[in-house]
Scaffold this motif. Structure first.
Motif, short mmCIF file in Angstrom:
data_model
loop_
_atom_site.label_atom_id
_atom_site.label_comp_id
_atom_site.label_asym_id
_atom_site.label_seq_id
_atom_site.Cartn_x
_atom_site.Cartn_y
_atom_site.Cartn_z
N UNK A 126 0.81 -1.22 0.00
CA UNK A 126 0.00 0.00 0.00
C UNK A 126 0.85 1.27 0.00
N UNK A 127 2.16 1.10 -0.10
CA UNK A 127 3.01 2.29 -0.08
C UNK A 127 2.77 3.19 -1.29
N UNK A 128 2.33 2.59 -2.42
CA UNK A 128 2.03 3.40 -3.60
C UNK A 128 0.88 4.37 -3.33
N UNK A 129 0.03 4.00 -2.35
CA UNK A 129 -1.11 4.84 -2.01
C UNK A 129 -0.77 5.86 -0.93
N UNK A 130 0.06 5.48 0.02
CA UNK A 130 0.34 6.35 1.17
C UNK A 130 1.56 7.25 0.97
N UNK A 131 2.56 6.75 0.28
CA UNK A 131 3.80 7.53 0.13
C UNK A 131 3.59 8.91 -0.50
N UNK A 132 2.78 9.03 -1.58
CA UNK A 132 2.61 10.37 -2.16
C UNK A 132 2.06 11.39 -1.18
N UNK A 159 1.62 17.62 -1.25
CA UNK A 159 0.56 16.73 -1.72
C UNK A 159 -0.64 16.76 -0.77
N UNK A 160 -0.40 16.89 0.51
CA UNK A 160 -1.49 17.00 1.46
C UNK A 160 -2.28 18.28 1.26
N UNK A 161 -1.57 19.38 0.98
CA UNK A 161 -2.26 20.64 0.69
C UNK A 161 -3.07 20.51 -0.60
N UNK A 220 -4.00 25.31 -14.16
CA UNK A 220 -3.71 25.60 -12.77
C UNK A 220 -2.46 24.89 -12.29
N UNK A 221 -2.20 24.98 -11.00
CA UNK A 221 -1.08 24.28 -10.38
C UNK A 221 -1.52 23.86 -9.00
N UNK A 222 -2.28 22.79 -8.95
CA UNK A 222 -2.86 22.34 -7.69
C UNK A 222 -1.78 21.93 -6.70
N UNK A 223 -0.61 21.55 -7.20
CA UNK A 223 0.47 21.15 -6.30
C UNK A 223 1.11 22.34 -5.61
N UNK A 224 0.77 23.54 -6.06
CA UNK A 224 1.33 24.75 -5.45
C UNK A 224 0.31 25.46 -4.54
#
Length: 281
Positions: free
Chosen positions: A1-7, A13-15, A125-129
């Motif tokens: 499940x690391x592929x799901x939790x690591x990001x 990424x949380x923001x 946009x830039x959702x990661x920012x």
């Protein structure tokens, strides 16, 4: 499940997840009415009609959200005038406003030699920012959206199904129509600052379309659309992380794919195949 939790172990990424979820909730509430009333063209026109304001703000060194707000306000007033007093159909009037604003935006952009990157940001946009201030703005916009939707629910329902009945019941259909346009404007402007116009349109329409296949009551459609939109955000961010694709475009593509899968699932030979219709409750 690391592929799901690591990001999502990283702060940006949380923001992005938090901001995207708020956008999904705003768009679910507004998008439900957009789909029920057949206002999809208005939503797209609002999203892309912000170009001249954003372009002018960038050239003047002002925050893009200021220009987007001004353009959206101009579009909103123009739409209200066209729908109330114009002799053209709503789609024709909105189309003319949309093309006029888009043309004005291109003219403004043509005066800058270094606007290509900014145009990409406007669309995708830039959702990661996303920053903390963006999330706070989205939270306020969600609160206002929920408040207006709750206070004017009966008026919106009557307007959606029969404006003459709304007038007979004293529910002021013109005010309700103006408020719906204002909600679309609020959703587009608040969400655009974080995720761009393409993702706003995608989350405004696709989750509501998908949810309408499975829910009959309007609040249920809104809740399910918010869940589908949030799923699109999570999935799109994971695809972006692992495949190296643009996050905003990935989320928009996933939301459209979910709408398509929902439509296909309703066609499966199962006992509950009949699609529900939206009710007033």
């Amino acid at each position: 499940m690391t592929w799901l939790t690591d990001p999502f172990s990283t702060e940006f990424m949380l923001r992005a997840l938090g901001g995207g979820t708020l956008v999904a909730a705003i768009c679910a509430v507004v998008g439900t009415w957009v789909v029920i009333r057949g206002m999809a063209f208005l939503g797209e026109a609002m999203a892309h009609g912000m170009l001249p304001g954003v372009a002018a703000a960038s050239l003047l060194g002002l925050p893009a959200i200021v220009g987007a707000t001004v353009s959206a306000a101009v579009m909103s007033v123009g739409v209200s005038l066209v729908t109330r007093r114009g002799r053209l159909s709503n789609d024709t009037g909105i189309g003319l406003l949309f093309v006029g604003m888009l043309a004005l935006g291109v003219i403004i952009v043509s005066h800058s030699d270094s606007f290509a990157v900014d145009l990409t940001a406007i669309l995708f946009g830039d959702i990661l920012a996303i920053a903390g201030a963006d999330i706070a703005l989205l939270a306020v916009a969600l609160g206002v959206t929920l408040l207006v939707a709750a206070l004017f629910h009966r008026s919106f329902v009557a307007l959606a199904f029969d404006s003459r009945v709304a007038a007979t019941m004293g529910l002021r259909p013109r005010l309700a129509a103006a408020l719906l346009t204002a909600l679309v404007t609020l959703a587009v402007v608040a969400s655009y600052g974080a995720v761009g116009s393409l993702l706003v349109v995608g989350l405004l329409l696709a989750p509501a379309v998908a949810a309408r296949h499975w829910a009959a009551r309007i609040p249920g459609i809104m809740l399910l659309a918010a869940a589908i939109g949030s799923l699109a955000v999570v999935t799109g961010l994971l695809v972006s992380w692992h495949a190296g694709t643009a996050a905003g475009a990935s989320i928009a593509a996933v939301s459209i794919a979910l709408a398509g899968l929902s439509a296909l699932a309703r066609r499966l030979p199962v006992p509950f195949q009949k699609a529900p219709r939206a009710t007033t409750q």
